[in-house]
Design a protein around this motif. Structure first.
Motif, short mmCIF file in Angstrom:
data_model
loop_
_atom_site.label_atom_id
_atom_site.label_comp_id
_atom_site.label_asym_id
_atom_site.label_seq_id
_atom_site.Cartn_x
_atom_site.Cartn_y
_atom_site.Cartn_z
N ARG A 141 42.22 56.40 45.69
CA ARG A 141 43.42 55.87 45.05
C ARG A 141 43.06 54.50 44.47
O ARG A 141 41.92 54.05 44.56
CB ARG A 141 44.56 55.75 46.06
N TYR A 142 44.06 53.87 43.86
CA TYR A 142 43.82 52.59 43.22
C TYR A 142 44.88 51.60 43.66
O TYR A 142 46.02 51.98 43.92
CB TYR A 142 43.89 52.74 41.69
N VAL A 143 44.51 50.35 43.73
CA VAL A 143 45.50 49.32 43.97
C VAL A 143 45.93 48.81 42.59
O VAL A 143 45.11 48.33 41.82
CB VAL A 143 44.93 48.17 44.80
N ASP A 144 47.20 48.97 42.33
CA ASP A 144 47.73 48.63 41.02
C ASP A 144 47.93 47.11 40.91
O ASP A 144 48.79 46.55 41.58
CB ASP A 144 49.06 49.37 40.82
N ILE A 162 39.83 43.86 36.64
CA ILE A 162 40.03 45.27 37.01
C ILE A 162 41.49 45.45 37.40
O ILE A 162 41.93 44.99 38.45
CB ILE A 162 39.13 45.65 38.19
N LEU A 163 42.23 46.12 36.52
CA LEU A 163 43.68 46.22 36.75
C LEU A 163 44.00 47.18 37.89
O LEU A 163 44.89 46.94 38.69
CB LEU A 163 44.37 46.71 35.48
N SER A 174 41.89 52.65 32.67
CA SER A 174 42.66 51.71 31.88
C SER A 174 44.12 52.12 31.95
O SER A 174 45.01 51.30 31.80
CB SER A 174 42.15 51.67 30.44
N ASP A 175 44.34 53.43 32.18
CA ASP A 175 45.71 53.90 32.32
C ASP A 175 45.69 55.14 33.23
O ASP A 175 45.26 56.20 32.80
CB ASP A 175 46.27 54.26 30.93
N PRO A 176 46.13 54.99 34.45
CA PRO A 176 46.04 56.12 35.40
C PRO A 176 46.75 57.37 34.88
O PRO A 176 46.37 58.49 35.22
CB PRO A 176 46.75 55.58 36.65
N ALA A 177 47.75 57.21 34.05
CA ALA A 177 48.48 58.37 33.55
C ALA A 177 47.59 59.24 32.67
O ALA A 177 47.84 60.43 32.49
CB ALA A 177 49.71 57.93 32.77
N ALA A 178 46.53 58.66 32.12
CA ALA A 178 45.66 59.42 31.22
C ALA A 178 44.54 60.12 31.99
O ALA A 178 43.72 60.81 31.41
CB ALA A 178 45.07 58.50 30.16
N THR A 197 50.97 42.04 43.58
CA THR A 197 49.92 41.11 43.21
C THR A 197 50.56 39.83 42.66
O THR A 197 51.53 39.90 41.90
CB THR A 197 49.02 41.72 42.13
N ILE A 198 50.04 38.70 43.06
CA ILE A 198 50.52 37.42 42.53
C ILE A 198 49.33 36.60 42.02
O ILE A 198 48.19 36.85 42.41
CB ILE A 198 51.28 36.60 43.60
#
Ligand code: ADP
Ligand code: MG
Length: 676
Positions: free
Chosen positions: A47-50, A153-154, A217-221, A69-70
């Motif tokens: 998974r990824y941390v957004d 890294i987003l 760059s875009d998890p939806a893709a 995230t701050i």
């Protein structure tokens, strides 16, 4: 001048070339199945941390337990002494203050974090109404240069870690660095898919897909990139499979059964089923072909494979060649002999049997008749594999219950004559798609369904409180209908560790003194002397013994038509395919047969579901498919062959349709759907 290592870096380069992966870490990776850079790059995040949105600190209170995230500046750091030290860090942005707390690694964080530092901080928000500030425990923190608003890294990848990785202190950070470095430095990306196909499917380049899996760059893709990686994996598997097949396509002999086929057909007391006829046609065509037969004959328990396999031996007999028939146990050798011997005798074919326990004299005589060609059909156990067994003219090799043999043993027999036809039999049918990959080097023919007149075995799960009612029923059946009973138990003797698992010795004791008192009972398992075991099986076959308590050694192939009740203790411990094998020992006559499953662990929902499914299903192919879904291919096949286990993202069952398509892409017409 030697080129630098960098310029040659590709998927096959060892992971130890990656900076930061010293010997210890590289070993940990290897132990985790990651030995090359290619394999490393296929170790995808779970998974990824957004971190694509930055939350103003004053808004954190809206996000209890949610990861945010701050970006802020450290305004205070303090080590609080107590029973154990902790580090409290105050972070401030334009909107307000928050605190981050560390309990572990205090000296390290204390050294690396100091006031005035601009940081990016990601963690689950803890609300602390008392203090009036939001808290994060052990957040991810990194310094960020003054003008940046967002991290580089987003979507921060979170990799699955193995124990070996943990032990080598190979954590998320190190993996991330290794991935980044590899992505940037691999010079040659493999080109497994033909360019045309890549275009046609509109697949982005592999490099791009892999990069996006690690650093989206875009998890939806992502599905698009994942699809290519899966496609590529399956494609490689398909190519390997086609290669394997070609490798085994070796010169053989063209042999014809001639008049023997008809003579044999006339001997049979029954008409062959259409499925059997179809399989026999395929086998005889293999024999006639100048390529060596290399085929798996699969069919449900009791589907009548033996007859079909014997047909496959006729061409060898007809043209003066010998046949070797390998079985896994002494009992099965005996059984095969008693089935094949009358056939051979009537066809004028000399038959003999080679087993482990036979006397030296006799063994010598059999070996001699093998080498002189006096015996044409030899049935045997592992004894057949020994180098001392030499054939004069071996034309046909049959291996029954092939899953009981390893690849090495198959090979040993094949080596006896490289041009001999080769037929494997399996009564653990596996779904077509998996068969193609698991037995990629083999052609397959299946016999579906059973000969007519068989009644499905009534199968029930028996709850504990009905056990004694069941026992009484069984006794009644033995007395009233003269049936015989198999009583299968997972263990041989008592094992102190778990009382909940039944053992053959005590079940036998209890039954023979209890509900079966006055009836002939016996017991067989791996620790009974083979001779004695043989004798007891024979008595059971003759019908003198009414109830046979046994371990799963009776799983394979034993044919006692009068046995019509099968009881399985601790049924939850068996796989479906194995239960199906066991159940196949009954239902071999026109009598109604029963199978009772005694299960301990009915608390376990999955186990319970499995058994319930089993009670209402009787087709071996369907059951195998379900077994596969539940336990995965490795377990079901029992040994690994051509790489179904190597799939990382692909799934041979889920992607069955796609895999068929790909196979067809790799070699059109390779796998005409053999079983609908
Ligand atoms: P398996 O496929 O499990 O090896 P077998 O070859 O042992 O099955 O056959 C099971 C039983 O069915 C044997 O007793 C065999 O004689 C019988 N049999 C095989 N073919 C037919 C048929 N076409 N009609 C009736 N009985 C058959
Ligand atoms: Mg059989």
């Amino acid at each position: 001048m030697p080129r630098s290592i960098d310029s040659r870096l590709d998927f096959l380069s060892p992971v130890s070339l990656v900076p930061g992966l010293g010997p210890k870490r590289a070993t940990a990776l290897r132990e985790s199945g990651i030995d090359t850079i290619g394999r490393l790059l296929h170790h995808f995040p779970l998974r990824y941390v957004d971190r694509s949105t930055i939350t103003p600190i004053s808004d954190l209170y809206k996000y209890g337990s949610v990861t945010r995230t701050i970006v802020g500046t450290i305004t205070k750091t303090r080590v609080e002494r107590g029973r154990s030290a902790r580090l409290r860090v105050r972070i401030t942005d334009d909107s307000g203050d928050m605190e981050a707390l560390w309990f572990h690694g205090v000296p390290f964080f204390r050294k690396s974090l100091h006031t005035g530092m601009r940081v990016l901080c990601t963690g689950a928000v803890k609300l602390s109404p008392a203090a009036g500030v939001s808290l994060m425990f052990h957040p991810m923190i990194e310094s960020i240069s003054g003008d940046r608003r967002l991290p580089e890294i987003l979507f921060l990848p979170q990799y699955p870690l193995t124990l070996a990785m943990h032990d080598a202190h190979l954590g998320q950070k190190a993996l991330l660095k290794a991935m980044q470095w590899s992505l940037d430095n691999v010079k040659h990306w493999p080109q497994a898919l033909p360019g045309g196909l890549e275009l046609e499917k509109k697949f982005p380049p592999l490099e791009h897909c892999i990069r996006e899996m690690h650093f989206p760059s875009d998890p939806a893709a992502q599905p698009r990139f994942k699809a290519r990686i899966i496609y590529e994996e399956l494609y490689r598997l398909a190519v390997a499979l086609v290669w394997n097949k070609r490798k085994f396509a070796q010169p053989g002999r063209s042999l014809s059964a001639g008049a023997l086929a008809d003579s044999f057909r006339k001997l049979l007391p029954f008409a062959l089923t259409e499925e059997q006829e179809r399989a026999i046609d395929v086998l005889l065509a293999d024999a006639r072909s100048t390529l060596r037969m290399h085929r798996l004959l699969q069919g449900d328990v009791g589907s009548g494979k033996t007859v079909a396999a014997f047909f496959a031996c006729l061409p060898a007999f007809n043209e003066g060649f010998q046949a070797a028939w390998l079985v896994p146990t002494e009992a099965l050798a005996q059984q095969a002999f008693s089935v094949l011997a009358p056939w051979c005798e009537k066809l004028g074919v000399a038959i003999d049997m080679l087993r482990g326990g036979i006397a030296m004299e006799k063994k010598k005589r059999i070996l001699e008749s093998c080498s002189t060609g006096r015996v044409q059909c030899v049935i045997g156990t592992h004894a057949l594999l020994q180098p001392s067994v030499v054939f004069k003219k071996l034309g046909m090799i049959v291996i029954d219950e092939q899953h009981k043999f390893g690849a090495a043993q198959r090979l040993a027999l094949q080596e006896k004559d490289r041009a001999a036809d080769f037929l494997l039999m399996s009564a653990t049918p596996i779904p077509q798609t998996l068969a193609q990959t698991a037995y990629g080097d083999l052609d397959i023919v299946s016999i579906c369904g059973l000969p007519p007149g068989r009644m499905p075995v009534k199968t029930n799960c028996v709850p504990l409180h009905k056990r004694s009612a069941m026992e009484t029923f069984v006794r009644g059946e033995i007395l009233a209908r003269g049936v015989q009973v198999f009583w299968v138990v997972p263990r041989i003797e008592k094992d102190d560790e778990s009382d909940s698992i039944k053992n053959a010795e005590s079940v036998y004791d209890v039954l023979s003194k209890g509900v079966f008192s006055g009836l002939q009972c016996s017991i067989v398992h791996g620790r009974v002397e083979p001779e004695e075991q043989q004798r007891r099986m024979e008595e059971f076959k003759q019908g003198t013994i009414k109830a046979l308590v046994a371990t799963t050694i009776i799983e394979v192939g034993i044919d006692v038509p009068n046995a019509s009740i099968m009881i399985v203790e601790n049924a939850e411990r068996f796989g479906l395919a194995q239960l199906h094998q066991l159940r196949g020992r009954v239902g071999r006559s026109s009598k109604q047969s029963y199978c009772f499953l005694l299960a301990n662990d009915t608390e376990n929902q999955a186990a319970r579901q499995r058994l319930v499914y089993f009670c209402s299903h009787h087709d071996g192919f369907e059951i195998a498919e379900m077994d596969l879904r539940m336990r995965g291919p490795g377990e079901v096949i029992g040994w690994r062959q051509s790489g179904a286990d190597d799939l990382l993202m692909g799934d041979i069952i889920r992607d069955a349709e796609l895999f068929r398509e790909i196979l067809n892409e790799v070699e059109p017409g390779l796998n005409p759907a053999e079983k609908a």
